[in-house]
Design an enzyme around this catalytic site. Structure first.
Site, PDB file in Angstrom:
ATOM      1  N   SER A 150       0.852  -1.200   0.000  1.00 46.44           N
ATOM      2  CA  SER A 150       0.000   0.000   0.000  1.00 46.44           C
ATOM      3  C   SER A 150       0.879   1.238   0.000  1.00 46.44           C
ATOM      4  O   SER A 150       1.998   1.220   0.530  1.00 46.44           O
ATOM      5  CB  SER A 150      -0.873   0.041   1.248  1.00 46.44           C
ATOM      6  OG  SER A 150      -1.544   1.290   1.332  1.00 46.44           O
ATOM      7  N   TYR A 164      -2.085  -0.010  10.272  1.00 41.69           N
ATOM      8  CA  TYR A 164      -2.275  -0.598   8.939  1.00 41.69           C
ATOM      9  C   TYR A 164      -1.050  -0.302   8.059  1.00 41.69           C
ATOM     10  O   TYR A 164      -0.515  -1.209   7.416  1.00 41.69           O
ATOM     11  CB  TYR A 164      -3.548  -0.015   8.312  1.00 41.69           C
ATOM     12  CG  TYR A 164      -3.706  -0.287   6.839  1.00 41.69           C
ATOM     13  CD1 TYR A 164      -4.098  -1.542   6.379  1.00 41.69           C
ATOM     14  CD2 TYR A 164      -3.466   0.709   5.892  1.00 41.69           C
ATOM     15  CE1 TYR A 164      -4.247  -1.791   5.022  1.00 41.69           C
ATOM     16  CE2 TYR A 164      -3.621   0.474   4.546  1.00 41.69           C
ATOM     17  CZ  TYR A 164      -4.007  -0.781   4.110  1.00 41.69           C
ATOM     18  OH  TYR A 164      -4.143  -1.023   2.767  1.00 41.69           O
ATOM     19  N   LYS A 168       1.598  -3.048   6.414  1.00 41.84           N
ATOM     20  CA  LYS A 168       1.908  -3.115   4.979  1.00 41.84           C
ATOM     21  C   LYS A 168       3.416  -2.935   4.747  1.00 41.84           C
ATOM     22  O   LYS A 168       4.003  -3.598   3.890  1.00 41.84           O
ATOM     23  CB  LYS A 168       1.105  -2.066   4.206  1.00 41.84           C
ATOM     24  CG  LYS A 168      -0.387  -2.377   4.099  1.00 41.84           C
ATOM     25  CD  LYS A 168      -0.637  -3.648   3.285  1.00 41.84           C
ATOM     26  CE  LYS A 168      -2.108  -3.814   2.929  1.00 41.84           C
ATOM     27  NZ  LYS A 168      -2.371  -5.072   2.196  1.00 41.84           N
TER      28      LYS A 168
HETATM   29  P1  NAD Z   1     -12.067  -4.630  -0.331  1.00 44.10           P
HETATM   30  O1  NAD Z   1     -12.454  -4.303   1.065  1.00 44.10           O
HETATM   31  O2  NAD Z   1     -12.868  -4.063  -1.459  1.00 44.10           O
HETATM   32  O3  NAD Z   1     -11.959  -6.195  -0.531  1.00 44.10           O
HETATM   33  C1  NAD Z   1     -11.301  -6.960   0.420  1.00 44.10           C
HETATM   34  C2  NAD Z   1     -11.453  -8.398   0.089  1.00 44.10           C
HETATM   35  O4  NAD Z   1     -10.784  -9.155   1.092  1.00 44.10           O
HETATM   36  C3  NAD Z   1     -12.883  -8.881   0.071  1.00 44.10           C
HETATM   37  O5  NAD Z   1     -13.035  -9.803  -0.974  1.00 44.10           O
HETATM   38  C4  NAD Z   1     -13.055  -9.560   1.425  1.00 44.10           C
HETATM   39  O6  NAD Z   1     -13.991 -10.616   1.370  1.00 44.10           O
HETATM   40  C5  NAD Z   1     -11.666 -10.112   1.620  1.00 44.10           C
HETATM   41  N1  NAD Z   1     -11.335 -10.320   3.019  1.00 44.10           N
HETATM   42  C6  NAD Z   1     -11.383  -9.423   4.037  1.00 44.10           C
HETATM   43  N2  NAD Z   1     -11.039 -10.012   5.183  1.00 44.10           N
HETATM   44  C7  NAD Z   1     -10.748 -11.303   4.892  1.00 44.10           C
HETATM   45  C8  NAD Z   1     -10.352 -12.417   5.655  1.00 44.10           C
HETATM   46  N3  NAD Z   1     -10.158 -12.319   6.969  1.00 44.10           N
HETATM   47  N4  NAD Z   1     -10.164 -13.604   5.038  1.00 44.10           N
HETATM   48  C9  NAD Z   1     -10.355 -13.705   3.707  1.00 44.10           C
HETATM   49  N5  NAD Z   1     -10.730 -12.682   2.917  1.00 44.10           N
HETATM   50  C10 NAD Z   1     -10.939 -11.505   3.516  1.00 44.10           C
HETATM   51  O7  NAD Z   1     -10.542  -4.201  -0.424  1.00 44.10           O
HETATM   52  P2  NAD Z   1      -9.693  -3.554  -1.601  1.00 44.10           P
HETATM   53  O8  NAD Z   1      -9.783  -2.082  -1.466  1.00 44.10           O
HETATM   54  O9  NAD Z   1      -9.971  -4.204  -2.884  1.00 44.10           O
HETATM   55  O10 NAD Z   1      -8.223  -3.948  -1.092  1.00 44.10           O
HETATM   56  C11 NAD Z   1      -7.516  -5.068  -1.546  1.00 44.10           C
HETATM   57  C12 NAD Z   1      -6.103  -4.984  -1.037  1.00 44.10           C
HETATM   58  O11 NAD Z   1      -5.500  -3.766  -1.477  1.00 44.10           O
HETATM   59  C13 NAD Z   1      -5.998  -4.974   0.494  1.00 44.10           C
HETATM   60  O12 NAD Z   1      -4.848  -5.695   0.878  1.00 44.10           O
HETATM   61  C14 NAD Z   1      -5.826  -3.508   0.818  1.00 44.10           C
HETATM   62  O13 NAD Z   1      -5.152  -3.316   2.043  1.00 44.10           O
HETATM   63  C15 NAD Z   1      -4.999  -3.062  -0.371  1.00 44.10           C
HETATM   64  N6  NAD Z   1      -5.067  -1.622  -0.645  1.00 44.10           N
HETATM   65  C16 NAD Z   1      -6.239  -1.040  -1.004  1.00 44.10           C
HETATM   66  C17 NAD Z   1      -6.249   0.327  -1.265  1.00 44.10           C
HETATM   67  C18 NAD Z   1      -7.497   1.052  -1.690  1.00 44.10           C
HETATM   68  O14 NAD Z   1      -7.448   2.290  -1.828  1.00 44.10           O
HETATM   69  N7  NAD Z   1      -8.605   0.403  -1.947  1.00 44.10           N
HETATM   70  C19 NAD Z   1      -5.072   1.078  -1.141  1.00 44.10           C
HETATM   71  C20 NAD Z   1      -3.905   0.439  -0.786  1.00 44.10           C
HETATM   72  C21 NAD Z   1      -3.901  -0.911  -0.544  1.00 44.10           C
END
Ligand code: NAD
Length: 258
Positions: A150, A164, A168
């Protein structure tokens, strides 16, 4: 297109929505055999599987809570059993849990954030490693571990996201260790580091907050999940990225430039 992804056996954790689900769709469209995971089975699983197959791939869903090591072990074992091996692990599951300033971080919150973001990544990688190594030997090319970092892992995280961000950053560091000690197993280890993507992750932001965040991004907007997916395809393809390991692809609209 990445022709060597056809038939590749890929496990993507945390992939029922957002960035992970977009990655599942992208791998399936390349003809991969994708196992995707979430805590609960989506209600619309059957039509989703049908659409992925219609797009040229094959797919299978496994419910597992990757905060728990035994669940992660079962997930990897079941994924390998269904796919007949494993060529790529995309560990995407992760999240904020909640926003809490330093003064409000207790042990339970520490455990919740680090179990989801750090413990899960270590154990998913550990469990996948022997299968990825076996595939590398059998195929004569490298297998891939792709962790999802991230922008917060570089910057320290926004309001209430310090823990968080630290979890990361830990992944960014873990990749370096894995490169040093497990490249000889035939593996490449890389990260995809998203900036601000339009997913449930930002459900707490109203229109004004979204506008403020967008103003700080040179491309002027949030990323769409499908815009992250090509980075995963690239890092999974030995033909495209066979000489790339220990790296982090920043997919962030210019929000952060290391
Ligand atoms: P999201 O919340 O839209 O989706 C998260 C997914 O993870 C879902 O499918 C959920 O079912 C699954 N999940 C959550 N907890 C779980 C668990 N305990 N066991 C199994 N599955 C689980 O998230 P996103 O925004 O698509 O993020 C995906 C990744 O990208 C994450 O690692 C997040 O930290 C990272 N990220 C996201 C952003 C952003 O702006 N959206 C920025 C930086 C990093």
């Amino acid at each position: 297109a990445f022709p060597d992804l056809r038939g590749q056996r890929v496990l993507i954790t945390g992939a029922t929505e957002g960035i992970g689900w977009a990655a599942v769709q992208a791998f399936a469209a390349q003809g991969a055999r994708v196992v995707f995971n979430g805590r609960r089975t989506p209600e619309d699983l059957a039509p989703r599987l049908q659409a992925l197959r219609a797009d040229g791939g094959d797919a299978h869903f496994i419910a597992a809570d990757i905060r728990h090591t035994a669940e992660t072990e079962r997930l990897v074992a079941e994924a390998v059993a269904w796919a007949g091996g494993l060529d790529t692990l995309v560990h995407n599951a992760g999240g904020l849990v909640a926003r809490r300033p330093l003064a409000q971080i207790d042990d339970a919150f520490f455990d919740a954030v680090t179990d989801l973001n750090a413990r899960s990544a270590l154990h998913a990688t550990r469990c996948a490693l022997p299968h990825l190594a076996a595939s590398a030997r059998a195929r004569g090319c490298s297998s891939a571990v792709i962790l999802v970092g991230s922008v917060a892992g570089h910057t320290g995280g926004g309001p209430g996201a310090g823990l968080y961000g630290a979890a990361k950053a830990w992944l960014h560091n873990l990749v370096k260790h894995c490169v040093a000690f497990h490249t000889a197993d035939g593996l490449r280890f890389n990260l995809v580091s998203p900036g601000t993507f339009d997913t449930a992750f930002h459900a707490d932001k109203d229109a004004a907050a979204r506008q403020r965040v967008s103003a700080g991004i040179p491309l002027g907007r949030f990323g769409q999940p499908a815009e992250c997916a090509p980075a995963f395809l690239f890092l999974a393809s030995p033909a495209a990225s066979g000489y790339i390991t220990g790296q982090c692809i920043e997919v962030n609209g210019g929000q952060f430039m290391p």
